[in-house]
Design an enzyme around this catalytic site. Structure first.
Site, PDB file in Angstrom:
ATOM      1  N   ARG A  74      61.482  17.886  50.775  1.00 19.72           N
ATOM      2  CA  ARG A  74      62.856  17.600  51.175  1.00 19.72           C
ATOM      3  C   ARG A  74      63.117  16.114  50.943  1.00 19.72           C
ATOM      4  O   ARG A  74      62.201  15.287  50.978  1.00 19.72           O
ATOM      5  CB  ARG A  74      63.080  17.928  52.649  1.00 19.72           C
ATOM      6  CG  ARG A  74      62.795  19.369  53.034  1.00 19.72           C
ATOM      7  CD  ARG A  74      62.987  19.565  54.530  1.00 19.72           C
ATOM      8  NE  ARG A  74      62.781  20.945  54.943  1.00 19.72           N
ATOM      9  CZ  ARG A  74      61.624  21.441  55.369  1.00 19.72           C
ATOM     10  NH1 ARG A  74      60.550  20.653  55.438  1.00 19.72           N
ATOM     11  NH2 ARG A  74      61.519  22.705  55.733  1.00 19.72           N
ATOM     12  N   HIS A 132      57.889  25.816  55.676  1.00 18.36           N
ATOM     13  CA  HIS A 132      58.742  26.725  56.431  1.00 18.36           C
ATOM     14  C   HIS A 132      57.969  27.334  57.592  1.00 18.36           C
ATOM     15  O   HIS A 132      56.821  27.754  57.426  1.00 18.36           O
ATOM     16  CB  HIS A 132      59.261  27.855  55.539  1.00 18.36           C
ATOM     17  CG  HIS A 132      60.286  27.408  54.548  1.00 18.36           C
ATOM     18  ND1 HIS A 132      60.528  28.079  53.363  1.00 18.36           N
ATOM     19  CD2 HIS A 132      61.141  26.358  54.557  1.00 18.36           C
ATOM     20  CE1 HIS A 132      61.484  27.460  52.694  1.00 18.36           C
ATOM     21  NE2 HIS A 132      61.874  26.417  53.384  1.00 18.36           N
ATOM     22  N   ARG A 181      64.653  20.847  45.128  1.00 13.74           N
ATOM     23  CA  ARG A 181      63.694  21.603  45.945  1.00 13.74           C
ATOM     24  C   ARG A 181      63.815  23.100  45.642  1.00 13.74           C
ATOM     25  O   ARG A 181      62.808  23.808  45.532  1.00 13.74           O
ATOM     26  CB  ARG A 181      63.957  21.306  47.426  1.00 13.74           C
ATOM     27  CG  ARG A 181      63.099  22.090  48.425  1.00 13.74           C
ATOM     28  CD  ARG A 181      63.372  21.533  49.819  1.00 13.74           C
ATOM     29  NE  ARG A 181      63.014  22.440  50.896  1.00 13.74           N
ATOM     30  CZ  ARG A 181      61.831  22.489  51.486  1.00 13.74           C
ATOM     31  NH1 ARG A 181      60.856  21.699  51.056  1.00 13.74           N
ATOM     32  NH2 ARG A 181      61.601  23.325  52.490  1.00 13.74           N
ATOM     33  N   TYR A 184      64.335  32.494  48.486  1.00 14.84           N
ATOM     34  CA  TYR A 184      64.190  32.088  47.097  1.00 14.84           C
ATOM     35  C   TYR A 184      63.865  33.258  46.177  1.00 14.84           C
ATOM     36  O   TYR A 184      63.783  33.088  44.966  1.00 14.84           O
ATOM     37  CB  TYR A 184      63.089  31.016  46.983  1.00 14.84           C
ATOM     38  CG  TYR A 184      63.440  29.747  47.705  1.00 14.84           C
ATOM     39  CD1 TYR A 184      64.394  28.881  47.195  1.00 14.84           C
ATOM     40  CD2 TYR A 184      62.844  29.419  48.922  1.00 14.84           C
ATOM     41  CE1 TYR A 184      64.740  27.718  47.862  1.00 14.84           C
ATOM     42  CE2 TYR A 184      63.172  28.255  49.596  1.00 14.84           C
ATOM     43  CZ  TYR A 184      64.127  27.415  49.067  1.00 14.84           C
ATOM     44  OH  TYR A 184      64.470  26.276  49.732  1.00 14.84           O
ATOM     45  N   LYS A 243      60.218  19.220  58.992  1.00 18.26           N
ATOM     46  CA  LYS A 243      61.005  19.874  60.035  1.00 18.26           C
ATOM     47  C   LYS A 243      60.075  20.397  61.107  1.00 18.26           C
ATOM     48  O   LYS A 243      59.037  20.982  60.824  1.00 18.26           O
ATOM     49  CB  LYS A 243      61.820  21.030  59.445  1.00 18.26           C
ATOM     50  CG  LYS A 243      63.148  20.601  58.863  1.00 18.26           C
ATOM     51  CD  LYS A 243      64.006  21.804  58.560  1.00 18.26           C
ATOM     52  CE  LYS A 243      65.380  21.392  58.070  1.00 18.26           C
ATOM     53  NZ  LYS A 243      66.227  22.554  57.781  1.00 18.26           N
ATOM     54  N   HIS A 249      68.633  19.080  47.309  1.00 21.38           N
ATOM     55  CA  HIS A 249      68.253  20.454  47.621  1.00 21.38           C
ATOM     56  C   HIS A 249      68.181  21.311  46.366  1.00 21.38           C
ATOM     57  O   HIS A 249      67.386  22.250  46.295  1.00 21.38           O
ATOM     58  CB  HIS A 249      69.227  21.083  48.618  1.00 21.38           C
ATOM     59  CG  HIS A 249      68.817  22.448  49.070  1.00 21.38           C
ATOM     60  ND1 HIS A 249      67.657  22.674  49.779  1.00 21.38           N
ATOM     61  CD2 HIS A 249      69.385  23.663  48.890  1.00 21.38           C
ATOM     62  CE1 HIS A 249      67.532  23.984  50.016  1.00 21.38           C
ATOM     63  NE2 HIS A 249      68.573  24.588  49.488  1.00 21.38           N
TER      64      HIS A 249
END
Length: 276
Positions: A136, A254, A231, A263, A163, A228
């Protein structure tokens, strides 16, 4: 009563929002009078009436979902202003998929960033970490100099501020290692963050967005390219090359596999290719 309520309600808005709400409420009032033979009363308005209005829009007017939701938002906000809560759901909007760059576009973008000065190599390294390692933009900017290790045949970056504040170790492929190594060779000898501005200040995500947008413009890519997008390009190409979801989940950081599974959805170009 309706006109007075609308006038009082619109005092809380200005500019384009005010104009849009005003038009939406006028259209609703016109529909209501044509349907029920009288002006609407905000204090007597029911959820069923508003649902019928949404059905009318869907069946007769057929505007886009965003336009319907704007009209519905105006009516609900007016009712809330008058002390009445109308629990009517909006129309689900289908978000346009983030289109990954194809191999040619990615090559054009990298070529547009070429240069021998340290700023050019910095930009190439940042793009490589997003497009070829899946980081990111915030993770790229948070990297410290000691978080990167690049060898002849291997390399990795330690993402400390992903994250959920979870650390992860991300491997670097050959092209990403090459871009990072080229940057380190000319990077001003300063401790701290791996990437910084020309005046040695912290970079913002907006700074990186401008770099990518300008490179995309010079490359002749006729659509918006964001961090983004890069990514997403990594994730898409990873899966098309035979990579599995569990590994991609670990690389991207994730928490849930369902997030990674997004994806799997083909982009427009892929759908056209498979149909042909």
């Amino acid at each position: 009563m309706w006109d007075e309520a609308v006038k009082e309600f619109l005092k809380g808005y200005s500019g384009i929002t005010r104009r849009r709400y005003q038009d939406a409420l006028r259209e609703f009032a016109e529909w209501y009078r044509a349907t029920y033979g009288e002006r609407p009363d905000i204090h007597l308005l029911t959820q069923q009436e508003v649902r019928e209005y949404v059905s009318y829009l869907l069946a007769v007017r057929r505007p886009k979902a965003a336009s319907i939701n704007l009209r519905l938002s105006a009516v609900r906000s007016l009712a809330r202003h008058g002390g009445w809560d109308l629990r009517v759901r909006g129309v689900r909007q289908e978000r346009p998929p983030v289109e990954a760059l194809d191999g040619r576009e990615q090559g054009w973008l990298v070529a547009a960033l070429e240069g021998e000065d340290w700023i050019s190599r910095r930009n190439q390294a940042m793009v490589a970490l997003m497009a070829r390692a899946g980081l990111r933009v915030g993770e790229v900017l948070a990297l410290m100099l000691e978080d990167v290790e690049v060898n002849a045949r291997s390399g990795w970056v330690l993402v400390r501020k992903g994250k959920g504040v979870k650390e992860r170790r991300v491997p670097l492929a050959a092209e990403a290692r090459q871009a990072v190594r080229a940057y380190l060779e000319v990077r001003p000898p300063r401790p701290g963050r791996l990437f910084f501005s020309r005046t040695y200040q912290l970079l913002s995500e907006r700074d990186v967005q401008r770099v990518i947008a300008e490179a995309a413009r010079r490359a002749g890519i006729g659509r918006r390219v964001t961090p983004h997008t890069l990514r997403h390009t990594f994730a898409t190409r990873f899966l098309r090359s035979g990579g599995d979801l569990a590994t991609l989940q670990a690389i991207l950081g994730h928490a849930n596999l369902s997030t990674t599974a997004r994806y799997l959805h083909p982009d427009t170009g892929r759908r056209q290719e498979m149909v042909e």
